[in-house]
Design a protein around this motif. Structure first.
Motif, PDB file in Angstrom:
ATOM      1  N   ILE A 181      -1.100  21.730  31.316  1.00 36.83           N
ATOM      2  CA  ILE A 181      -2.030  21.208  32.323  1.00 36.83           C
ATOM      3  C   ILE A 181      -2.685  22.359  33.067  1.00 36.83           C
ATOM      4  CG2 ILE A 181      -2.166  19.960  34.517  1.00 36.83           C
ATOM      5  CD1 ILE A 181       0.005  18.044  33.324  1.00 36.83           C
ATOM      6  N   ASP A 189      -7.033  23.130  32.215  1.00 38.02           N
ATOM      7  CA  ASP A 189      -7.587  22.276  33.267  1.00 38.02           C
ATOM      8  C   ASP A 189      -9.038  21.922  32.953  1.00 38.02           C
ATOM      9  OD1 ASP A 189      -9.242  24.387  34.110  1.00 38.02           O
ATOM     10  OD2 ASP A 189      -7.744  25.092  35.521  1.00 38.02           O
ATOM     11  N   THR A 190      -9.574  20.941  33.653  1.00 39.83           N
ATOM     12  CA  THR A 190     -10.919  20.450  33.398  1.00 39.83           C
ATOM     13  C   THR A 190     -11.984  21.534  33.492  1.00 39.83           C
ATOM     14  OG1 THR A 190     -10.214  18.325  34.313  1.00 39.83           O
ATOM     15  CG2 THR A 190     -12.567  18.649  34.048  1.00 39.83           C
ATOM     16  N   ALA A 191     -11.892  22.393  34.496  1.00 41.74           N
ATOM     17  CA  ALA A 191     -12.878  23.448  34.667  1.00 41.74           C
ATOM     18  C   ALA A 191     -12.915  24.387  33.472  1.00 41.74           C
ATOM     19  CB  ALA A 191     -12.613  24.225  35.958  1.00 41.74           C
ATOM     20  N   ARG A 192     -11.751  24.780  33.004  1.00 38.16           N
ATOM     21  CA  ARG A 192     -11.681  25.690  31.850  1.00 38.16           C
ATOM     22  C   ARG A 192     -12.207  25.011  30.588  1.00 38.16           C
ATOM     23  NH1 ARG A 192      -6.134  29.097  31.965  1.00 38.16           N
ATOM     24  NH2 ARG A 192      -7.197  31.079  32.153  1.00 38.16           N
ATOM     25  N   LEU A 193     -11.832  23.750  30.415  1.00 37.29           N
ATOM     26  CA  LEU A 193     -12.292  23.044  29.227  1.00 37.29           C
ATOM     27  C   LEU A 193     -13.809  22.873  29.252  1.00 37.29           C
ATOM     28  CD1 LEU A 193      -9.495  20.346  28.814  1.00 37.29           C
ATOM     29  CD2 LEU A 193      -9.911  22.332  27.365  1.00 37.29           C
ATOM     30  N   SER A 194     -14.354  22.563  30.408  1.00 38.85           N
ATOM     31  CA  SER A 194     -15.807  22.405  30.544  1.00 38.85           C
ATOM     32  C   SER A 194     -16.528  23.717  30.274  1.00 38.85           C
ATOM     33  CB  SER A 194     -16.166  21.911  31.949  1.00 38.85           C
ATOM     34  OG  SER A 194     -15.608  20.633  32.146  1.00 38.85           O
TER      35      SER A 194
END
Length: 131
Positions: free
Chosen positions: A118, A122-127
């Protein structure tokens, strides 16, 4: 064993199967390699002798329990491929039961790994595409 894994990862199913067969011939007590071997492709009726050989290997008394568990997974996979789902499920459940006695579920370790994933993804890294 390692050659078979490398060939399987490279997409050479026939080469991987041959390498696993050779490894089994050299070290028959490494019966878990049957699982590796049958995972290289879907089995057909022409492969029923492989299932018979795995059952013969399962009758050995000198197998390490982890090898026996992996062999059971291979038998389950073969049975499923050959159209015997009830027998396949029974073989996989038995293999899983045996493996669980060797390596009990470590909930703390699982939680640690999930939390790491997790944090790492995280969302920021994936984006951003930087995971």
């Amino acid at each position: 064993g390692q050659l078979g894994q490398a060939l399987a990862e490279a997409g050479d199913a026939a080469g991987a199967e041959a390498a696993f067969a050779a490894a089994l011939a050299r070290e028959p007590r490494k019966a878990g390699r049957w699982y590796d071997r049958v995972r290289t492709r879907r089995l057909t009726e022409a492969d029923r002798p492989l299932l018979d050989a795995m059952r013969e290997a399962a009758a050995r008394q000198d197998l390490h329990p982890l090898e026996r568990a992996r062999l059971g997974l291979g038998i389950g996979k073969a049975l499923d491929d050959l159209g015997a789902p009830a027998e396949a499920i029974a073989a996989v459940l038995e293999a899983s039961r045996l493996k669980a006695t060797l390596r009990p579920l470590d909930r703390t370790l699982i939680l640690k790994r999930v939390n790491w994933a997790i944090r790492r993804f995280d969302t920021a890294r994936l984006s951003a595409g930087s995971a």
